[in-house]
Design a protein around this motif. Structure first.
Motif, PDB file in Angstrom:
ATOM      1  N   GLN A  35       0.858  -1.169   0.000  1.00  0.00           N
ATOM      2  CA  GLN A  35       0.000   0.000   0.000  1.00  0.00           C
ATOM      3  C   GLN A  35       0.898   1.223   0.000  1.00  0.00           C
ATOM      4  OE1 GLN A  35      -2.115  -0.532   3.672  1.00  0.00           O
ATOM      5  NE2 GLN A  35      -3.602  -1.900   2.765  1.00  0.00           N
ATOM      6  N   GLY A  36       0.532   2.206  -0.791  1.00  0.00           N
ATOM      7  CA  GLY A  36       1.257   3.466  -0.784  1.00  0.00           C
ATOM      8  C   GLY A  36       0.392   4.547  -0.168  1.00  0.00           C
ATOM      9  N   CYS A  40      -2.413   4.801  -3.573  1.00  0.00           N
ATOM     10  CA  CYS A  40      -1.801   4.124  -4.711  1.00  0.00           C
ATOM     11  C   CYS A  40      -1.117   2.868  -4.178  1.00  0.00           C
ATOM     12  CB  CYS A  40      -0.801   5.028  -5.423  1.00  0.00           C
ATOM     13  SG  CYS A  40       0.719   5.345  -4.491  1.00  0.00           S
ATOM     14  N   VAL A  42       2.617   0.664  -4.333  1.00  0.00           N
ATOM     15  CA  VAL A  42       4.029   0.853  -4.624  1.00  0.00           C
ATOM     16  C   VAL A  42       4.626  -0.493  -4.999  1.00  0.00           C
ATOM     17  CG1 VAL A  42       6.247   1.682  -3.769  1.00  0.00           C
ATOM     18  CG2 VAL A  42       4.135   2.766  -2.989  1.00  0.00           C
ATOM     19  N   TRP A  44       8.138  -2.196  -5.394  1.00  0.00           N
ATOM     20  CA  TRP A  44       9.519  -1.997  -4.956  1.00  0.00           C
ATOM     21  C   TRP A  44      10.421  -3.095  -5.484  1.00  0.00           C
ATOM     22  CZ3 TRP A  44      10.200   2.070  -1.507  1.00  0.00           C
ATOM     23  CH2 TRP A  44       9.089   2.514  -0.786  1.00  0.00           C
ATOM     24  N   ALA A  98      -6.526   0.480  -3.595  1.00  0.00           N
ATOM     25  CA  ALA A  98      -6.178   1.500  -4.586  1.00  0.00           C
ATOM     26  C   ALA A  98      -7.301   1.761  -5.588  1.00  0.00           C
ATOM     27  CB  ALA A  98      -4.905   1.073  -5.329  1.00  0.00           C
ATOM     28  N   ARG A 112      11.255   3.348  -7.559  1.00  0.00           N
ATOM     29  CA  ARG A 112      10.101   2.465  -7.432  1.00  0.00           C
ATOM     30  C   ARG A 112       9.067   2.819  -8.492  1.00  0.00           C
ATOM     31  NH1 ARG A 112      10.125   6.587  -3.981  1.00  0.00           N
ATOM     32  NH2 ARG A 112       8.240   7.830  -3.731  1.00  0.00           N
ATOM     33  N   GLU A 114       4.749   3.274  -9.009  1.00  0.00           N
ATOM     34  CA  GLU A 114       3.474   3.411  -8.323  1.00  0.00           C
ATOM     35  C   GLU A 114       2.364   3.050  -9.294  1.00  0.00           C
ATOM     36  OE1 GLU A 114       4.606   6.883  -5.068  1.00  0.00           O
ATOM     37  OE2 GLU A 114       3.206   7.380  -6.681  1.00  0.00           O
ATOM     38  N   TRP A 116      -1.702   3.515  -9.938  1.00  0.00           N
ATOM     39  CA  TRP A 116      -2.790   4.409  -9.564  1.00  0.00           C
ATOM     40  C   TRP A 116      -4.072   4.085 -10.313  1.00  0.00           C
ATOM     41  CZ3 TRP A 116      -2.681   8.953  -6.475  1.00  0.00           C
ATOM     42  CH2 TRP A 116      -1.426   9.282  -5.938  1.00  0.00           C
ATOM     43  N   TRP A 121      -5.250   9.471 -10.080  1.00  0.00           N
ATOM     44  CA  TRP A 121      -3.988  10.038 -10.561  1.00  0.00           C
ATOM     45  C   TRP A 121      -4.220  11.419 -11.180  1.00  0.00           C
ATOM     46  CZ3 TRP A 121       0.756  10.725  -9.911  1.00  0.00           C
ATOM     47  CH2 TRP A 121       1.597  11.200 -10.922  1.00  0.00           C
TER      48      TRP A 121
END
Length: 141
Positions: A35-36, A40, A42, A44, A98, A112, A114, A116, A121
């Motif tokens: 979770q970002g 959004c 993420v 990684w 998201a 990274r 993301e 959306w 976005w």
């Protein structure tokens, strides 16, 4: 490798996402999806995730903010290995977090990616473009 650019892939019926072709080799061994912020997701590379996890672990567990961040950061995380076609599965709870449906936006953010919801976005960009245009390094903010 730096991640830059904006891409508009689609999720398939099983919730899989084709990673942008220019990044597939770099991410072929696996990624961590979390979770970002701003709702959004993420994506990684493992070594970048490990650095972020180490940084989070440096904060004392007596800090309420640190506990909250760690809970959100790790509870929704998933380690994923792309298939031979460069797709990663996005678990249903992360897709829900998201608000991802078929259309998505994938952006490169230095170290990274993301993922959306396209509407979110656009709204984020519209809100940030004025701030970006008005950036002044002499500002205290």
């Amino acid at each position: 490798m730096r991640f830059m650019g904006t891409f508009t892939p689609k999720l398939d019926e099983k919730g899989r996402l084709f990673l942008p072709a220019k990044f597939r080799d770099r991410l072929a061994e696996g990624v961590v999806v979390t979770q970002g912020q701003e709702n959004c997701l993420v994506v990684w590379p493992p070594e970048v995730f490990d650095r972020e996890a180490d940084r989070a672990a440096e904060r004392p567990m007596t800090s309420k903010a640190a506990r909250g961040y760690n809970r959100m950061f790790f509870s929704g995380g998933d380690e994923v290995t792309p298939d031979k076609q460069g797709r990663i599965g996005i678990p249903a709870p992360l897709r829900e977090y998201a608000a991802l449906e078929r259309d998505v936006v994938v952006i490169g953010v230095r170290d990274r990616l993301e993922i959306w919801n396209p509407t979110k976005w656009r709204e984020y960009q519209e809100a940030e473009v004025v701030k970006f245009a008005d950036l002044d390094e002499s500002d205290d903010e």
